[in-house]
Scaffold this active site. Structure first.
Site, PDB file in Angstrom:
ATOM      1  N   SER A 190      67.233  15.089  -6.348  1.00 23.24           N
ATOM      2  CA  SER A 190      68.554  15.571  -6.767  1.00 23.24           C
ATOM      3  C   SER A 190      68.804  17.020  -6.329  1.00 23.24           C
ATOM      4  O   SER A 190      69.939  17.475  -6.273  1.00 23.24           O
ATOM      5  CB  SER A 190      68.724  15.444  -8.278  1.00 23.24           C
ATOM      6  OG  SER A 190      67.683  16.113  -8.929  1.00 23.24           O
ATOM      7  N   GLY A 193      89.860 -11.671 -39.979  1.00 23.52           N
ATOM      8  CA  GLY A 193      90.262 -12.469 -38.808  1.00 23.52           C
ATOM      9  C   GLY A 193      91.269 -11.732 -37.950  1.00 23.52           C
ATOM     10  O   GLY A 193      91.220 -11.785 -36.711  1.00 23.52           O
ATOM     11  N   GLU A 201      78.862   8.842 -18.531  1.00 25.30           N
ATOM     12  CA  GLU A 201      78.591  10.271 -18.744  1.00 25.30           C
ATOM     13  C   GLU A 201      77.236  10.460 -19.438  1.00 25.30           C
ATOM     14  O   GLU A 201      77.069  11.345 -20.272  1.00 25.30           O
ATOM     15  CB  GLU A 201      79.705  10.912 -19.581  1.00 25.30           C
ATOM     16  CG  GLU A 201      81.072  10.849 -18.937  1.00 25.30           C
ATOM     17  CD  GLU A 201      81.309  11.982 -17.959  1.00 25.30           C
ATOM     18  OE1 GLU A 201      80.816  13.089 -18.197  1.00 25.30           O
ATOM     19  OE2 GLU A 201      81.993  11.738 -16.946  1.00 25.30           O
ATOM     20  N   THR A 242      74.049   7.646 -20.714  1.00 24.49           N
ATOM     21  CA  THR A 242      73.934   6.644 -21.788  1.00 24.49           C
ATOM     22  C   THR A 242      73.344   7.303 -23.043  1.00 24.49           C
ATOM     23  O   THR A 242      72.788   8.405 -22.972  1.00 24.49           O
ATOM     24  CB  THR A 242      72.990   5.489 -21.361  1.00 24.49           C
ATOM     25  OG1 THR A 242      71.681   6.038 -21.167  1.00 24.49           O
ATOM     26  CG2 THR A 242      73.466   4.810 -20.079  1.00 24.49           C
TER      27      THR A 242
END
Ligand SMILES: Cc1cc2nc3c(=O)[nH]c(=O)nc-3n(C[C@H](O)[C@H](O)[C@H](O)COP(=O)(O)OP(=O)(O)OC[C@H]3O[C@@H](n4cnc5c(N)ncnc54)[C@H](O)[C@@H]3O)c2cc1C
Length: 433
Positions: free
Chosen positions: A213, A390, A413, A415
């Site tokens: 990275s 319901g 963004e 977990t």
């Protein structure tokens, strides 16, 4: 808003100057923390709330069913100045940091799918603002929004089919062509909000895969660039008014000036990393931590909407000869919903204040805020369905949509698991895996 746009512009210029390091140090002490909103914050909150209530909510069901970008709503937002560089600049400019989360909470209280259709652009804007030179900010940020008559959206493309949580696995490459002073970008991006329908795409690519990275760089792909095409559009569980799609980059050539931050800075950074010197990963972490409370605030907006709807419903709905709220199990659930939402908001506001006033996120307080707000939104919307019985399970009532929308906040963004990883590493100093 139009009358305040001059103020917003001045504030935005100040922010750009700050980003460029050209400040006179006037606010070095930073604002004092208070939970009492000032008049500007209240005005913006009420202004965004009015738009959310009057324009966004009535359109929510239609655009969720259509699963399309609600361009007419974006245009309405642009017309009143809410969808604009100036508005975002004004939200950002608040030195307490609270205006941005407040505006997001109100908008997403209206509807999260439409909220993301309006706010999705800010992901790309944040990348340009965070990594671009002042010239790049001035050139590209206004183009992300277009104009009130002809609004545009922007996309931030980091994720790939094999690089979601693990951003170090990004395979999209950017190679510099010295002969033409162009970058040639190749790869496939996944899950991009506004991917392919955006005018401006910001793409993360690797310039040196061996560096993981630390070998990444961000590029602006200008409108209409050849080789940047939308791939498959994703059919989603929730947030369906927000467009999500793959983006294909095939020999996509962009001018050298599209590298955010510039080549000199990139070369310096890569040289530092190759020499084994410490990369500025701390700075990147600070940036992530600072943007997380805004995402948390969006989740809060959904949670609050579901809470308010189910509270009113519980007062109206009668069974066994009394309103269902007279049963402790219902009333206590609502009490817990309110409690959790307010607690999450305090975490969001704390992290927003820390980020804006330059405090160090020693315990990953930004991650804490996003984690808590996302999980509260999922839990509260599920409880809201239960309170409606319901009816809650049908598309005739909005809480099932809110529940579908809320779920994304434990996924994108970062977990929930990744947030816990960040927090546990921050508090322990141990590289928890
Ligand atoms: C609606 C939507 C919009 C999006 N918008 C954008 C966008 O605009 N731009 C963009 O770049 N991306 C975007 N994304 C992508 C999003 O950021 C990723 O989906 C997210 O980062 C997770 O990556 P993944 O889906 O590959 O899951 P994975 O990384 O495959 O994770 C799968 C599961 O494994 C868990 N896991 C992974 N690693 C670890 C670990 N080390 N420890 C514990 N658990 C772990 C995760 O928590 C998760 O539960 C979007 C996604 C969606 C659904």
């Amino acid at each position: 808003m139009t009358e305040t746009s001059a103020v917003a512009e001045a504030e935005t210029e100040k922010l750009v100057a700050e980003a460029a390091g050209n400040t006179d140090g006037a606010s070095s002490e930073g604002p004092k923390f208070t939970l009492e909103l000032n008049q500007d914050q209240k005005d913006i909150r009420d202004w965004v709330h009015g738009f959310a209530e009057g324009v966004v909510r009535p359109a929510a069901e239609e655009w969720d069913e259509r699963e399309e970008t609600p361009w007419p709503v974006i245009q309405e937002a642009a017309k009143i100045g809410l969808y604009s560089f100036e508005a975002l600049g004004q939200f950002w400019a608040d030195e307490t940091g609270l205006t941005l989360p407040i505006a997001n909470e109100e908008l997403f209280w209206g509807d999260a799918g439409i909220g993301m259709a309006i706010m999705g652009t800010s992901l790309a804007v944040a990348a340009i603002f965070g990594q671009g030179t002042p010239e790049q900010m001035g050139e590209w940020i206004p183009q992300c929004f277009g104009s009130a008559d002809d609004p545009k959206v922007a996309a931030f493309c980091s994720s790939e089919p094999d690089a979601g949580s693990d951003v170090s696995a990004i395979r999209t490459t950017a190679k510099y062509d010295e002969a033409t002073d162009e970058w040639v970008i190749n790869g496939q991006k996944a899950w991009a909000t506004n991917g392919g329908i955006a005018d401006v795409h910001v793409v993360i690519a690797t310039v040196d895969r061996e560096l993981g990275s630390r070998g990444h760089a961000a590029f602006v792909i200008p409108p209409g660039t050849k080789g940047c095409e939308q791939g498959a559009k994703v059919k989603k569980h929730g947030l369906r008014a927000s467009h999500t799609a793959d983006v294909h980059l095939d020999d996509c050539r962009v001018p050298g000036a599209c590298l955010l931050g510039g080549k000199e800075k990139l070369d310096e950074r890569l040289a530092r990393v190759r020499e084994g010197k410490k990369a500025k990963s701390q700075a990147a972490m600070q940036t992530f931590e600072a943007s997380r409370p805004t995402v948390g605030a969006q989740a809060l907006g959904i949670a609050r909407a579901a809470y308010e709807y189910s509270l009113e419903y519980a007062k109206e709905r009668r069974q066994f000869g009394k309103a269902i709220i007279e049963n402790q199990s219902i009333a206590f659930t609502l009490a817990d919903m309110k409690l959790e939402i307010d607690a999450a908001r305090l975490l969001v506001w704390r992290a927003a204040w820390m980020g804006r006033s330059g405090q160090k996120f020693e315990n990953a307080e930004g991650s804490m805020s996003k984690l808590k707000a996302g999980e509260v939104a999922v839990w509260s919307t599920e409880r809201a369905i239960q309170i409606l019985g319901g009816n809650g399970y049908t598309r005739e009532f909005p809480v099932e949509r809110m529940h579908r929308d809320a779920k994304i906040y434990t996924i994108f963004e970062g977990t929930s698991e990744i947030q816990r990883l960040v927090i546990s590493r921050a508090i322990s100093g141990v590289h928890v895996k």
